[in-house]
Design a protein around this motif. Structure first.
Motif, PDB file in Angstrom:
ATOM      1  N   PRO A 105       0.808  -1.228   0.000  1.00 35.89           N
ATOM      2  CA  PRO A 105       0.000   0.000   0.000  1.00 35.89           C
ATOM      3  C   PRO A 105       0.833   1.266   0.000  1.00 35.89           C
ATOM      4  CG  PRO A 105      -0.030  -1.019   2.160  1.00 35.89           C
ATOM      5  CD  PRO A 105       0.669  -1.977   1.254  1.00 35.89           C
ATOM      6  N   ALA A 106       2.155   1.156   0.135  1.00 42.77           N
ATOM      7  CA  ALA A 106       3.009   2.345   0.141  1.00 42.77           C
ATOM      8  C   ALA A 106       2.948   3.032  -1.219  1.00 42.77           C
ATOM      9  CB  ALA A 106       4.433   1.969   0.496  1.00 42.77           C
ATOM     10  N   VAL A 107       3.269   4.319  -1.246  1.00 43.02           N
ATOM     11  CA  VAL A 107       3.248   5.099  -2.484  1.00 43.02           C
ATOM     12  C   VAL A 107       4.661   5.577  -2.791  1.00 43.02           C
ATOM     13  CG1 VAL A 107       0.868   5.842  -2.191  1.00 43.02           C
ATOM     14  CG2 VAL A 107       2.717   7.201  -1.195  1.00 43.02           C
ATOM     15  N   GLY A 108       4.828   6.032  -4.037  1.00 46.78           N
ATOM     16  CA  GLY A 108       6.124   6.587  -4.411  1.00 46.78           C
ATOM     17  C   GLY A 108       7.159   5.499  -4.597  1.00 46.78           C
ATOM     18  N   ASP A 109       8.414   5.880  -4.315  1.00 47.89           N
ATOM     19  CA  ASP A 109       9.526   4.960  -4.543  1.00 47.89           C
ATOM     20  C   ASP A 109       9.493   3.750  -3.622  1.00 47.89           C
ATOM     21  OD1 ASP A 109      10.432   6.642  -6.487  1.00 47.89           O
ATOM     22  OD2 ASP A 109      11.822   7.725  -5.162  1.00 47.89           O
ATOM     23  N   ALA A 110       8.767   3.859  -2.502  1.00 49.53           N
ATOM     24  CA  ALA A 110       8.742   2.754  -1.542  1.00 49.53           C
ATOM     25  C   ALA A 110       7.785   1.647  -1.949  1.00 49.53           C
ATOM     26  CB  ALA A 110       8.366   3.283  -0.154  1.00 49.53           C
ATOM     27  N   ALA A 111       6.965   1.867  -2.953  1.00 44.59           N
ATOM     28  CA  ALA A 111       5.992   0.849  -3.367  1.00 44.59           C
ATOM     29  C   ALA A 111       6.699  -0.336  -4.008  1.00 44.59           C
ATOM     30  CB  ALA A 111       4.996   1.463  -4.349  1.00 44.59           C
ATOM     31  N   LYS A 112       6.175  -1.508  -3.725  1.00 52.93           N
ATOM     32  CA  LYS A 112       6.710  -2.734  -4.324  1.00 52.93           C
ATOM     33  C   LYS A 112       5.544  -3.537  -4.882  1.00 52.93           C
ATOM     34  CE  LYS A 112      10.798  -3.273  -1.353  1.00 52.93           C
ATOM     35  NZ  LYS A 112      11.500  -4.191  -0.420  1.00 52.93           N
ATOM     36  N   SER A 113       5.824  -4.291  -5.935  1.00 53.23           N
ATOM     37  CA  SER A 113       4.792  -5.156  -6.513  1.00 53.23           C
ATOM     38  C   SER A 113       5.435  -6.449  -6.986  1.00 53.23           C
ATOM     39  CB  SER A 113       4.069  -4.461  -7.676  1.00 53.23           C
ATOM     40  OG  SER A 113       4.982  -4.149  -8.701  1.00 53.23           O
ATOM     41  N   SER A 114       4.608  -7.467  -7.095  1.00 59.21           N
ATOM     42  CA  SER A 114       5.103  -8.773  -7.523  1.00 59.21           C
ATOM     43  C   SER A 114       3.994  -9.534  -8.218  1.00 59.21           C
ATOM     44  CB  SER A 114       5.598  -9.575  -6.309  1.00 59.21           C
ATOM     45  OG  SER A 114       5.903 -10.909  -6.672  1.00 59.21           O
ATOM     46  N   LEU A 115       4.375 -10.281  -9.234  1.00 55.90           N
ATOM     47  CA  LEU A 115       3.442 -11.185  -9.896  1.00 55.90           C
ATOM     48  C   LEU A 115       3.094 -12.324  -8.939  1.00 55.90           C
ATOM     49  CD1 LEU A 115       2.081 -11.968 -12.655  1.00 55.90           C
ATOM     50  CD2 LEU A 115       4.098 -13.373 -13.060  1.00 55.90           C
ATOM     51  N   VAL A 116       1.808 -12.675  -8.853  1.00 54.92           N
ATOM     52  CA  VAL A 116       1.365 -13.768  -7.989  1.00 54.92           C
ATOM     53  C   VAL A 116       0.451 -14.692  -8.765  1.00 54.92           C
ATOM     54  CG1 VAL A 116       1.593 -12.526  -5.798  1.00 54.92           C
ATOM     55  CG2 VAL A 116      -0.555 -12.388  -7.088  1.00 54.92           C
ATOM     56  N   GLU A 117       0.448 -15.955  -8.348  1.00 52.89           N
ATOM     57  CA  GLU A 117      -0.464 -16.946  -8.895  1.00 52.89           C
ATOM     58  C   GLU A 117      -1.648 -17.049  -7.927  1.00 52.89           C
ATOM     59  OE1 GLU A 117      -0.046 -18.721 -11.676  1.00 52.89           O
ATOM     60  OE2 GLU A 117       1.997 -18.088 -12.204  1.00 52.89           O
ATOM     61  N   ILE A 118      -2.785 -16.532  -8.350  1.00 50.18           N
ATOM     62  CA  ILE A 118      -3.964 -16.480  -7.474  1.00 50.18           C
ATOM     63  C   ILE A 118      -4.758 -17.774  -7.578  1.00 50.18           C
ATOM     64  CG2 ILE A 118      -6.229 -15.395  -7.217  1.00 50.18           C
ATOM     65  CD1 ILE A 118      -4.998 -12.754  -7.813  1.00 50.18           C
ATOM     66  N   LYS A 119      -5.203 -18.246  -6.420  1.00 49.76           N
ATOM     67  CA  LYS A 119      -6.175 -19.340  -6.381  1.00 49.76           C
ATOM     68  C   LYS A 119      -7.300 -18.907  -5.443  1.00 49.76           C
ATOM     69  CE  LYS A 119      -5.137 -23.764  -6.102  1.00 49.76           C
ATOM     70  NZ  LYS A 119      -4.694 -25.066  -5.533  1.00 49.76           N
ATOM     71  N   ALA A 120      -8.503 -18.784  -6.006  1.00 45.79           N
ATOM     72  CA  ALA A 120      -9.681 -18.413  -5.221  1.00 45.79           C
ATOM     73  C   ALA A 120     -10.497 -19.663  -4.954  1.00 45.79           C
ATOM     74  CB  ALA A 120     -10.515 -17.391  -5.986  1.00 45.79           C
ATOM     75  N   VAL A 121     -10.856 -19.896  -3.700  1.00 45.67           N
ATOM     76  CA  VAL A 121     -11.505 -21.149  -3.312  1.00 45.67           C
ATOM     77  C   VAL A 121     -12.734 -20.862  -2.450  1.00 45.67           C
ATOM     78  CG1 VAL A 121      -9.305 -22.377  -3.367  1.00 45.67           C
ATOM     79  CG2 VAL A 121     -10.127 -21.421  -1.207  1.00 45.67           C
ATOM     80  N   ASP A 122     -13.551 -21.891  -2.304  1.00 48.16           N
ATOM     81  CA  ASP A 122     -14.670 -21.856  -1.354  1.00 48.16           C
ATOM     82  C   ASP A 122     -14.119 -22.305  -0.003  1.00 48.16           C
ATOM     83  OD1 ASP A 122     -16.871 -22.367   0.249  1.00 48.16           O
ATOM     84  OD2 ASP A 122     -18.089 -23.174  -1.388  1.00 48.16           O
ATOM     85  N   PRO A 123     -13.980 -21.402   0.974  1.00 49.18           N
ATOM     86  CA  PRO A 123     -13.316 -21.763   2.238  1.00 49.18           C
ATOM     87  C   PRO A 123     -13.990 -22.903   2.981  1.00 49.18           C
ATOM     88  CG  PRO A 123     -13.617 -19.389   2.056  1.00 49.18           C
ATOM     89  CD  PRO A 123     -14.409 -20.001   0.957  1.00 49.18           C
ATOM     90  N   GLY A 124     -15.298 -23.085   2.761  1.00 45.60           N
ATOM     91  CA  GLY A 124     -15.986 -24.149   3.472  1.00 45.60           C
ATOM     92  C   GLY A 124     -15.756 -25.526   2.885  1.00 45.60           C
ATOM     93  N   LEU A 125     -15.222 -25.588   1.655  1.00 45.34           N
ATOM     94  CA  LEU A 125     -15.050 -26.876   0.992  1.00 45.34           C
ATOM     95  C   LEU A 125     -13.595 -27.197   0.650  1.00 45.34           C
ATOM     96  CD1 LEU A 125     -18.086 -26.790  -1.492  1.00 45.34           C
ATOM     97  CD2 LEU A 125     -17.898 -28.088   0.642  1.00 45.34           C
ATOM     98  N   TYR A 126     -12.767 -26.173   0.515  1.00 42.99           N
ATOM     99  CA  TYR A 126     -11.385 -26.423   0.079  1.00 42.99           C
ATOM    100  C   TYR A 126     -10.513 -26.825   1.259  1.00 42.99           C
ATOM    101  CZ  TYR A 126      -6.773 -25.791  -1.929  1.00 42.99           C
ATOM    102  OH  TYR A 126      -5.486 -25.999  -2.357  1.00 42.99           O
TER     103      TYR A 126
END
Length: 859
Positions: A105-126
């Protein structure tokens, strides 16, 4: 007891003679047994381990897949009617996977980002099957639940390092701040997802829908995991369920995986890699075959007095042949048994030593089929290489046997023995092809091995002929060394054959590896884009273009529309009926990227047919990659059907294109006319290429700016992707080099055996020359010169044949430019010289230490 004693007398005379001869022990056959054992152990071990991996995947398929079956579609969710039909059969859990950018959430030069592999699941079943382990330990529902207004996510440790965050910190995913609730320690269905380019980020489906990442055309894979309710459900029951769903929804466009093929691509890669390693083991066995031939020839030489005596007493040549073959067969069985024992134990040993580092379950049970194949290889190679020297002794008269060391006369074996050699080699080739994952590769390997063997024999003959015609040097040591190369009983054929094939394989591996690395490290980065941008939604495309023009004025942006589709029919044939070569068959599996264009795309040129007009508005047309079109048997005018967004769309082939694949630009196998997908929701794919090389700081700064301005756009930095591919290639190359050591060890064993077989001749030479006044230093120089010449010539041939083979593999199989590696080539030459001179001088030193008197008395 008397019955037991009488039993050997009922054996054929030749067999009894062979068995009696072995009572003296196995002296002189160490190399023979070691060569067979080494090659058999390599083949049996690799085959057993690979079979264990495949069996482990099949046995744990339900855990790896996370269900009994998975129904997968791209871009869209399945209609409620299909989901309801699945729910009638068992429990259904919905998941979604995609790539995205996570940023701090930082702004300016302090911001960092990274590629991620997202997996969205049903928490009650996964997970439906298996266990998700996290730190701190918590159930999936608790870990992903909101806390203090922030939904929880689980991440792999690498993401914490990349973003410089810790458990409890916030990151932004799309438009939504989320809280890192814990670290993933074990994800049961990780293997089914294939290779990822970023760390895993696990979140709930509800949270995923709030991120803003779900846009029309976004590259999201929706998966519907079906659990039949019992791990005891039979495969037949599962097949009936699949057939019923397919029959009820024939045009649904989903890809189906089951627990029987949880990771088909991984299984295929294991089989391919194991075949390559099996061929390496077979190479070691073939190199060892030279040792077998040397050992058998040495046996015949040592037993020539016994053979002569037997013939004088009335033994036939056939009896002599059978008696000696009995000995060779028993020795081959001993070597094979040792190799099988080592090979059978290899999977358990690997699991015990590296089990925690192997992400794939391995079944460590004994694999009878793999062991039988390895045993067949070992016995066939032993027989093929032993028949020739054994057959030569059949028709040699008694007087010629006694003169053999003097005149060095050589005769071809009888036709029936030549026929036996040919038949054994034919069975060996057939076995290699029948047990091969790729019969063409196996045939090519056997043909190449045969060609190299013949070439090595010709090289040896050429060395001997050239040495015989060289002018006599005034230097005594050089004159004697050259004479040793071509005299009767010279070591030249044995040494050249011993080292040549092993050095050729080393050269192939080294040069292919160098070519691949040169392609990645040098050629591609100069011409490749700096970034790929994925999932640029239609409404944001103009704003994205303006943003890039403002923030990267010294770069070229290439943006094209992209959808995902699956080939259904090609040229009127279902894709399931198309048999294509391995290098293009991948295009028929799963979903492929497709696009549309009014003009010929970059990196392409039309080779046949015509491109459609820019304002074309007739029936759908398609442009096809010419190499793949030819491989699939397509021609101009044929129809191509693809399933896109659940609809089958058919277009006619208007032209074929040649595509330049090696610059990492945007390329598609098929390009449709623009009217084909009018109104279909889709996103855009773009590349960014700097006109002048940009610094890492410039690229990373742009990555952060794009991530902040366009949260739904996934940015892939090409250099990072190349680095990941390079690391994977390094691991594969290391494994291949390790396997090739087996061949080198076999070559060293055979070389040592060949030099040891010539020890008696060296003793006689040394004694005669010392008696005539030759000093020890001169004899050492003589033999060192002889061995250095042999090693150098053999290394040059191995390097030359390795270069040719590596060129074929690089340019014809891998489709990359061939790169010569001078340091690796020099290393191969030095290695050959060191091995030849080193082993030769060890034996020579022993020969020089012999006392003249005992030798002269027995001459």
């Amino acid at each position: 007891m008397s019955g037991f004693v009488a039993r050997p007398s009922r054996l054929p005379t030749a067999v009894r003679l062979g068995l009696r001869d072995l009572r003296g022990g196995l002296r002189g056959f160490g190399t023979f047994i070691a060569c067979i054992a080494l090659g058999v152990a390599a083949i049996a071990g690799v085959g057993s381990f690979a079979h264990g991996l495949v069996d482990g995947l099949a046995r744990e398929g339900r855990v790896i897949l996370g269900a009994d079956a998975s129904f997968q579609v791209l871009h869209r969710e399945l209609p409620d009617a299909i989901v309801a039909a699945l729910a009638e059969r068992g429990t259904v859990a919905t998941m979604a996977t995609t790539r995205a950018m996570a940023r701090t959430p930082a702004v300016g030069d302090a911001a960092k980002s990274s590629l991620v592999e997202i997996k969205a699941v049903d928490p009650g079943l996964y997970p439906l099957v298996g266990t998700l382990e996290s730190e701190p330990a918590a159930s999936t529902r608790d870990a992903l639940a909101p806390r203090n207004g922030r939904a929880g996510v689980l991440v792999e440790p690498a993401l914490l390092v990349r973003l410089g965050v810790a458990v409890g910190d916030e990151v932004i995913l799309g438009d939504l701040p989320v809280r890192i609730a814990g670290v993933i320690r074990s994800e049961p269905d990780r293997l089914a997802g294939g290779l990822g380019f970023g760390p895993r980020l696990l979140l709930s489906l509800d949270t995923f829908r709030q991120t803003g990442l779900i846009q029309p055309g976004s590259l999201i894979r929706w998966m519907y995991q079906l659990d039949l309710g019992s791990s005891q459900a039979t495969d037949a029951e599962l097949r009936r369920v699949i057939a019923d769903i397919r029959g009820r929804f024939p045009d649904a466009g989903f890809e189906i995986r089951t627990r029987m093929n949880a990771s088909p691509q991984l299984t295929t890669q294991i089989e391919r890699f194991s075949q390559f390693l099996t061929l390496v083991g077979l190479t070691a066995l073939l190199v060892g075959g030279v040792g077998v031939a040397n050992a058998v020839a040495s046996l015949v030489d040592r037993k020539r007095d016994d053979i002569a005596t037997l013939k004088a007493l009335g033994a036939t040549g056939g009896m002599v042949f059978a008696a000696t073959l009995t000995q060779v067969g028993l020795l081959a069985l001993v070597g094979t048994a040792i190799g099988l024992a080592v090979g059978a134990a290899l999977p358990s040993a690997v699991v015990a030593a590296f089990g925690s580092a192997i992400p794939i379950p391995v079944a460590t049970s004994v694999q009878p089929g793999e062991l039988a194949t390895a045993a067949a290889y070992g016995l066939l190679v032993a027989l093929a290489f032993a028949l020739w020297p054994l057959g030569r002794a059949h028709d040699v008269p008694v007087s010629a046997l006694f003169r053999d060391t003097v005149d060095g006369e050589r005769r071809w074996p009888r036709p029936r023995y030549l026929a036996l050699v040919a038949a054994t080699l034919a069975v060996l080739v057939t076995l290699s092809v029948v047990t091969s994952f790729n019969p063409r590769l196996a045939m090519g390997f056997m043909a190449g091995a045969a060609g190299i063997f013949v070439a090595l024999r010709l090289v040896a003959a050429g060395i001997m002929a050239l040495a015989a015609r060289m002018p006599r040097s005034r230097r005594t040591s050089l004159r004697l060394a050259v004479a040793n190369l071509h005299r009767p009983g010279a070591l030249t054929p044995s040494v050249v054959l011993s080292l040549g094939l092993g050095l050729t394989l080393l050269a192939v591996i080294a040069l292919v590896d160098a070519s691949f690395r040169r392609q990645i490290e040098d050629a591609l980065p100069e011409r490749a884009p700096s970034f790929f941008f994925v999932d640029i939604v239609n409404s944001d495309a103009p704003r994205f273009d303006a943003f890039i023009a403002e923030n990267a004025p010294g770069a070229d942006l290439n943006r094209v529309p992209m959808l995902r589709g699956r080939f259904v029919r090609l040229g009127g044939r279902p894709v399931e009926e198309i048999r294509a070569s391995d290098d293009i068959a991948w295009a028929l599996r799963g979903d492929r990227g497709i696009t549309y264009a009014a003009t010929v795309p970059r990196n392409s040129r039309v080779t046949s047919g015509d491109w459609w007009p820019a304002d074309y508005d007739g029936p759908p047309l398609v442009s096809f990659d010419e190499r793949m079109g030819r491989g699939f048997g397509l021609k101009l005018g044929d129809e191509v059907t693809v399933n896109v967004l659940g609809r089958n769309i058919t277009a006619r082939i208007a032209n074929f294109r040649h595509i330049q694949w090696d610059n990492l630009g945007i390329n598609f196998i098929v390009v449709f006319s623009p009217n084909t997908f009018r109104g279909a929701p889709h996103a855009h794919l773009a590349t960014l290429t700097y006109r002048q090389p940009a610094s890492a700081e410039t690229e990373i700064a742009l990555l952060q700016q794009v991530a902040a301005a366009f949260p739904a756009v996934t940015t892939v930095r090409v250099k990072d992707a190349l680095e990941a591919v390079g690391q994977l290639a390094t691991q594969i190359a290391t494994g291949i080099r390790g396997a090739s050591v087996v061949t080198l060890v076999a070559a060293i064993l055979v070389l040592a055996g060949a030099l040891a077989a010539g020890h008696r001749a060296r003793v006689y030479d040394a004694v005669i020359l010392k008696t005539l006044g030759a000093p020890r230093a001169m004899l050492i120089r003589t033999y060192a010169t002889e061995y250095a010449l042999l090693g150098t010539v053999t290394a040059l041939f191995g390097l030359a044949s390795g270069c040719v083979t590596a060129w074929v593999v690089a340019t014809q199989v891998m489709n990359i430019p061939f790169a010569f590696a001078p340091l690796q080539a020099l290393g191969i030459i030095v290695l050959a010289i060191v091995l030849t001179v080193g082993f030769g001088l060890v034996g020579t030193w022993r020969a020089l230490g012999e006392k003249p008197a005992p030798v002269l008395r027995n001459m």
